[in-house]
Design an enzyme around this catalytic site. Structure first.
Site, PDB file in Angstrom:
ATOM      1  N   HIS A   1       1.078  -1.465  -0.700  1.00 26.05           N
ATOM      2  CA  HIS A   1       0.139  -0.100  -0.217  1.00 26.05           C
ATOM      3  C   HIS A   1       0.762   0.858  -0.190  1.00 26.05           C
ATOM      4  O   HIS A   1       0.882   2.285  -0.553  1.00 26.05           O
ATOM      5  CB  HIS A   1      -0.904  -0.062   1.837  1.00 26.05           C
ATOM      6  CG  HIS A   1      -1.925  -1.352   1.573  1.00 26.05           C
ATOM      7  ND1 HIS A   1      -1.984  -1.918   2.053  1.00 26.05           N
ATOM      8  CD2 HIS A   1      -2.977  -1.513   0.744  1.00 26.05           C
ATOM      9  CE1 HIS A   1      -2.986  -2.886   2.214  1.00 26.05           C
ATOM     10  NE2 HIS A   1      -3.583  -2.152   1.526  1.00 26.05           N
TER      11      HIS A   1
ATOM     12  N   ASP B   1      -4.436  -8.087  -6.964  1.00 20.81           N
ATOM     13  CA  ASP B   1      -5.646  -8.314  -7.144  1.00 20.81           C
ATOM     14  C   ASP B   1      -6.278  -8.082  -8.493  1.00 20.81           C
ATOM     15  O   ASP B   1      -6.167  -7.491  -8.638  1.00 20.81           O
ATOM     16  CB  ASP B   1      -6.141  -7.138  -5.966  1.00 20.81           C
ATOM     17  CG  ASP B   1      -6.446  -7.782  -4.626  1.00 20.81           C
ATOM     18  OD1 ASP B   1      -6.907  -8.113  -4.753  1.00 20.81           O
ATOM     19  OD2 ASP B   1      -5.630  -6.814  -4.020  1.00 20.81           O
TER      20      ASP B   1
HETATM   21  O1  PAF Z   1      -8.404  -4.191  -2.951  1.00 19.88           O
HETATM   22  C1  PAF Z   1      -9.054  -3.712  -1.609  1.00 19.88           C
HETATM   23  O2  PAF Z   1      -8.098  -3.309  -0.744  1.00 19.88           O
HETATM   24  C2  PAF Z   1     -10.426  -3.303  -2.199  1.00 19.88           C
HETATM   25  O3  PAF Z   1     -11.389  -4.119  -3.219  1.00 19.88           O
HETATM   26  C3  PAF Z   1     -11.167  -2.091  -2.644  1.00 19.88           C
HETATM   27  C4  PAF Z   1     -10.128  -1.904  -3.510  1.00 19.88           C
HETATM   28  C5  PAF Z   1     -10.148  -0.597  -1.425  1.00 19.88           C
HETATM   29  C6  PAF Z   1     -12.279  -2.075  -1.798  1.00 19.88           C
HETATM   30  O4  PAF Z   1     -13.172  -2.083  -0.994  1.00 19.88           O
END
Ligand code: PAF
Length: 284
Positions: A37, A152
């Site tokens: 992140h 993802d």
């Molecule tokens: O990848 C994630 O953390 C979640 O799917 C997101 C994109 C924040 C949506 O809730």
């Protein structure tokens, strides 16, 4: 770092910034932040004048109630990390703030096969919930650029489709998966792995690499099919895994490969020690 809980107030603030010509970068998250992140935040900071991060554990994208309940909450530490990397704005809405009218799906986008296969098959309703919240967040933030991780993989394809179908003025930037030193893809769920499972979990990324090497020089349909089968056997050889899928697919459509000339991705979902992990690797 400014912290907003109200969509209305955040929207108003961002509209002023945009009116002054500032570009907005956005990183949506569900918290339990890790280096993956933080690297999205850092990239956003380099590309845009103002970076917004959201933390919202979205109930509608959890098909498994237990997974939702067990989702790690480390909000105080998340705030510290975000301040450290210089995130400008944090949006932490409540469930009521994001779903004032209950969990009705207002997205009304049919993603077709993209959302039905792989994760869609194993987590029914997951992508409807995910797309719903991402659309709501994009409408609040209205970013110039949206930063998401390739871990993802299917999610970022669907978000790209959402942006296209809703004609949003946002550019999706999908960044490489951040990995631990041994190769395990970083994930908020990794903290739930016990020592033994953590050690074995690395076999997911090892299998991806193994497949990539095997098909490096020959991507005929026959080789892809055989390698997929052998890869699955390799992973199933570790009894701790409950493999949900291991599939080589077209990297854009997620359909089974028609020939070896298209862009390919191999995707895995497997449970270990009660924790569901996903990972993928581009093959060319
Ligand atoms: O990848 C994630 O953390 C979640 O799917 C997101 C994109 C924040 C949506 O809730």
């Amino acid at each position: 770092m400014l912290i907003f809980e109200s969509s209305k107030k955040l929207k108003k603030h961002l509209n002023t910034l945009k009116a002054n010509g500032l570009t907005i970068g956005f990183v949506p998250t569900m918290g339990a932040l890790h280096d993956g992140h933080l690297s999205l935040i850092k990239t956003s900071k380099r590309a845009c004048k103002v970076t917004v991060c959201s933390i919202f554990v979205n109930p509608t994208q959890f098909n498994d109630k237990k997974d939702f309940e067990k989702y790690p909450n480390t909000i105080e530490n998340d705030k510290k990390l975000l301040k450290k990397v210089g995130c400008d704005i944090l949006f932490v809405p409540s469930v009521h703030e994001m779903y004032p009218n209950g969990f009705v799906n207002g997205t009304q986008v049919d993603f077709g096969f993209l959302a039905q296969t792989l994760e869609g098959e194993h987590r029914p309703g997951h992508f409807d919930g995910m797309a719903q919240i991402v659309y709501k967040l994009l409408k609040v933030v209205g970013p110039h650029q949206l930063f998401m991780g390739l871990k993802d993989y299917q999610q970022q394809l669907i978000v790209s489709e959402l942006i296209r179908k809703k004609r949003l003025a946002t550019r999706l930037v999908a960044l490489d998966t951040k990995r631990e030193k041994d190769g395990l893809a970083m994930s908020s769920r990794n903290v739930r792995l016990d020592k033994k499972s953590r050690k074995t979990a690395v076999e997911i990324s090892k299998t991806l690499k193994w497949i990539k090497n095997k098909v490096a020089r020959n991507k005929t349909k026959a080789v892809l099919t055989l390698t997929q089968q052998l890869g699955l056997e390799r992973l199933n050889g570790f009894k701790a895994f409950e493999v949900e899928y291991l599939e080589i697919r077209n990297a854009k459509t997620l359909q089974a490969p028609a020939s070896g000339r298209e862009k390919l991705v191999v995707l895995i979902a497997a449970k270990i020690g009660g924790v569901r992990l996903i990972d993928n690797m581009l093959l060319n």
